[in-house]
Design a protein around this motif. Structure first.
Motif: not given
Length: 263
Positions: A49-51, A198, A226, A233-237
């Protein structure tokens, strides 16, 4: 009778007790096997589970008549391997290394040879020595800088602390150094985006004492966490107020200026 008595004295424990111990041992073995299996599955799920690089990123990985892309095991490099200055990039945690191709390409277009390292499971901790492979592979580069994004910067700084004599400086992208570089004699550039949500700012501030007193700090106005890479998009960014390309260009300009290269 004597033989019967001897046989009775020699029996160590009842058959039922031995059977019970074997039963318990089997259940312990089964339980351990289940725990190992659950951990293995959990780890596999976590690391997969990665970007990944954004759609269309392939264009940044293609060689052109003006800029060559070099590939070897675990490394993708951009630009002239005979350049005087090289930058090695450690990717952020759980981010595919090829997502940093646009930034690497921007650097190469400014005369910097730039290599991005691939690390196991997309986590730099599993190959903190990756920069050594690049330096060995491209011996004609005279001056090396090591850069790292987010967790990649933390890992890179730890490697740098043990290889000070091989480098001229460090570039921290939305990151910080947990290793003490304050007396290293290295040049250090720290960059982060104004909209980054982040980056742990408390940890960042606490780690400033690990940097030389004359380190350079830059804030990319409108940039976020990110957009140093190209993975969406990155979670929490925070929401960026500039485009990814603008952030790549500004980052490359800052690194070139920091390294004293005429772009």
């Amino acid at each position: 009778m004597a033989n019967q008595g001897a046989a009775q004295v020699g029996s160590s424990e009842p058959h039922g007790a031995t059977g019970k111990k074997r039963h318990v041992a089997r259940w312990v073995a089964v339980a351990l096997a289940v725990i190992v299996l659950v951990c293995a599955v959990g780890f596999a799920v976590y690391v997969n589970d990665y970007y990944r690089a954004s759609s269309g990123n392939e264009v940044y990985l293609a060689s052109t008549t003006d800029l060559e892309v070099h590939r070897s095991e675990g490394i993708v490099a951009f630009g002239n391997p005979d350049a005087s200055v090289g930058v090695i990039v450690y990717p952020g945690a759980k981010v595919a290394y090829d997502a940093y191709a646009p930034l690497a390409r921007e650097l190469a277009e400014r005369g910097v040879f730039c290599a991005v390292v691939e690390v196991p499971f997309n986590i730099a901790f599993f190959d903190s020595n990756a920069a050594s492979r690049v330096i060995e592979l491209y011996p004609d580069i005279e001056t090396w800088y090591v850069a790292g994004h987010s967790l990649g910067g933390v890992v890179a700084s730890g490697w740098v602390a043990d290889h000070v004599d091989e480098l001229s400086g460090v570039v921290l992208l939305a990151s910080y150094s947990t290793a003490d570089l304050s007396q290293s004699g290295l040049s250090v550039l720290s960059l982060y985006g104004s909209e980054d949500e982040v980056l742990n700012r408390d940890a960042y501030e606490d780690a400033l004492s690990n940097l030389p007193s004359d380190f350079e700090e830059g804030v990319i106005v409108g940039g976020n966490h990110a957009q140093f890479g190209n993975y969406g998009e990155q979670a929490g960014d925070g929401a960026a107020a500039i485009s990814p390309k603008d952030q790549w260009e500004e980052t490359a300009d800052a690194i070139v200026s920091f390294a004293g290269i005429a772009g």
